[in-house]
Design a protein around this motif. Sequence first.
Motif, short mmCIF file in Angstrom:
data_model
loop_
_atom_site.label_atom_id
_atom_site.label_comp_id
_atom_site.label_asym_id
_atom_site.label_seq_id
_atom_site.Cartn_x
_atom_site.Cartn_y
_atom_site.Cartn_z
N UNK A 9 5.21 7.03 36.78
CA UNK A 9 6.72 6.94 35.64
C UNK A 9 7.18 5.25 35.48
N UNK A 10 7.36 4.96 36.09
CA UNK A 10 8.41 3.47 35.95
C UNK A 10 7.24 2.79 35.27
N UNK A 11 6.34 2.88 35.60
CA UNK A 11 5.07 1.62 35.17
C UNK A 11 4.95 2.28 33.90
N UNK A 12 4.39 3.51 33.68
CA UNK A 12 4.45 3.76 32.05
C UNK A 12 5.50 3.15 31.05
N UNK A 13 7.05 3.77 31.93
CA UNK A 13 8.24 3.18 30.93
C UNK A 13 8.44 1.69 31.02
N UNK A 14 7.24 0.98 31.77
CA UNK A 14 8.06 -0.36 31.95
C UNK A 14 6.89 -0.78 30.39
N UNK A 15 5.39 -0.68 30.54
CA UNK A 15 4.70 -0.66 29.64
C UNK A 15 5.65 -0.43 28.36
N UNK A 16 5.36 0.21 28.21
CA UNK A 16 6.23 0.89 26.28
C UNK A 16 7.65 0.00 26.23
N UNK A 60 -1.25 5.26 34.07
CA UNK A 60 -0.81 5.05 35.10
C UNK A 60 -1.13 4.14 36.22
N UNK A 61 -1.87 5.62 36.90
CA UNK A 61 -2.52 5.67 38.49
C UNK A 61 -3.63 4.67 38.29
N UNK A 62 -4.28 4.17 37.54
CA UNK A 62 -5.38 3.62 37.52
C UNK A 62 -4.91 1.60 37.59
N UNK A 63 -3.64 1.44 37.56
CA UNK A 63 -3.25 0.15 38.03
C UNK A 63 -3.48 0.18 39.18
N UNK A 64 -4.06 -0.96 39.70
CA UNK A 64 -4.35 -1.87 41.50
C UNK A 64 -3.69 -1.72 42.32
N UNK A 65 -1.60 -1.90 41.68
CA UNK A 65 -0.75 -1.53 42.11
C UNK A 65 -0.20 -0.37 42.83
N UNK A 66 -0.84 0.48 41.88
CA UNK A 66 -0.28 1.49 42.44
C UNK A 66 -1.78 2.50 43.43
N UNK A 67 -3.19 3.16 42.78
CA UNK A 67 -3.79 3.05 43.25
C UNK A 67 -4.48 2.89 44.86
N UNK A 68 -4.26 1.69 45.01
CA UNK A 68 -4.60 0.51 46.36
C UNK A 68 -3.46 1.01 46.83
#
Length: 302
Positions: A231-238, A277-285
């Motif tokens: 959620x926070x990553x998606x907001x950051x992108x927006x 946003x889950x596809x971001x390496x920093x998250x799913x890894x």
Amino acid sequence: MEYIEAPHTYSKSSDRKAVFLAGGITNCPDWQSEITNLLNDQDVTLLNPRRKDFPINDPKASEVQINWEFENLRNADLILFWFPKESICPIALYELGAWCMASTPVLIGVHPEYERRIDIEVQTSLVRPEVEIVYSVQDLARQVTVWAKRGRDMPEGVKCSPAVECESPAVHSYLSLLQAVINRMASNSAGCKSWCITVVSGLVVLLLKEKANYILIATAPVILFCFLDCYYLAMEKLFRRRYNGFVKKLHSGDVSRSDLFVISPEKEISSSMIIGSFRSASIYLFYCALAAVVVAIWCVSL
């Protein structure tokens, strides 16, 4: 820029937009020359009713002048008014009242010391609430520039705000605010990972001592914090999109005052954006690795 001065004939033979310079002429400074210089690089036709040499002794000159203004006010794609402090400009007031009731776009500038400033402000807000009155010839010229880039018609409800300079303190403040929000989102994302490790570690240690078979419960906070992180990553992108979009408009000269201090995401966040946003390496890894560790500990403890 094309320049037509009364009483010369204007014939609309191109797609160039025509701007009529309405406003004070008698007993006031030559503001028309000033705004003409400011708009010299714009692809517009300026229709100037102010003559350099008006034949005051010619009894027919006034009638010719009135007819010229009457005709070219109707030829114009935009009518701008400037009311200087030196004169009440009764004819300009008459024309303003008439054209505020028409559909032709109008721009209005008023000197701060103009005697009837309050009247113009109140009357305009009632009849043409979409028009933003400005208080200098420079800002009036900026409005023309914005209008010329947007098109002939001003969208209903959209103010033609003066353009904003790149070095304006307001621009720097706004960009700092957006950057602070972006940093806050990034900090929240990092906090999710820190808290996730803390909570999962505590649960694993506790369950190993008491009920090792229930260690998989520790995957619950992994899922929860993973969702929050997304959620926070998606907001950051927006917010980054809003930041980058503002900078792009700033470089192209399209930013107006109405663009400033809009502290909201570029658009509403959606579930698909959060999941994406889950596809971001920093998250799913990170979260997959943490979940794998929990499962591995559970397997070993059996």
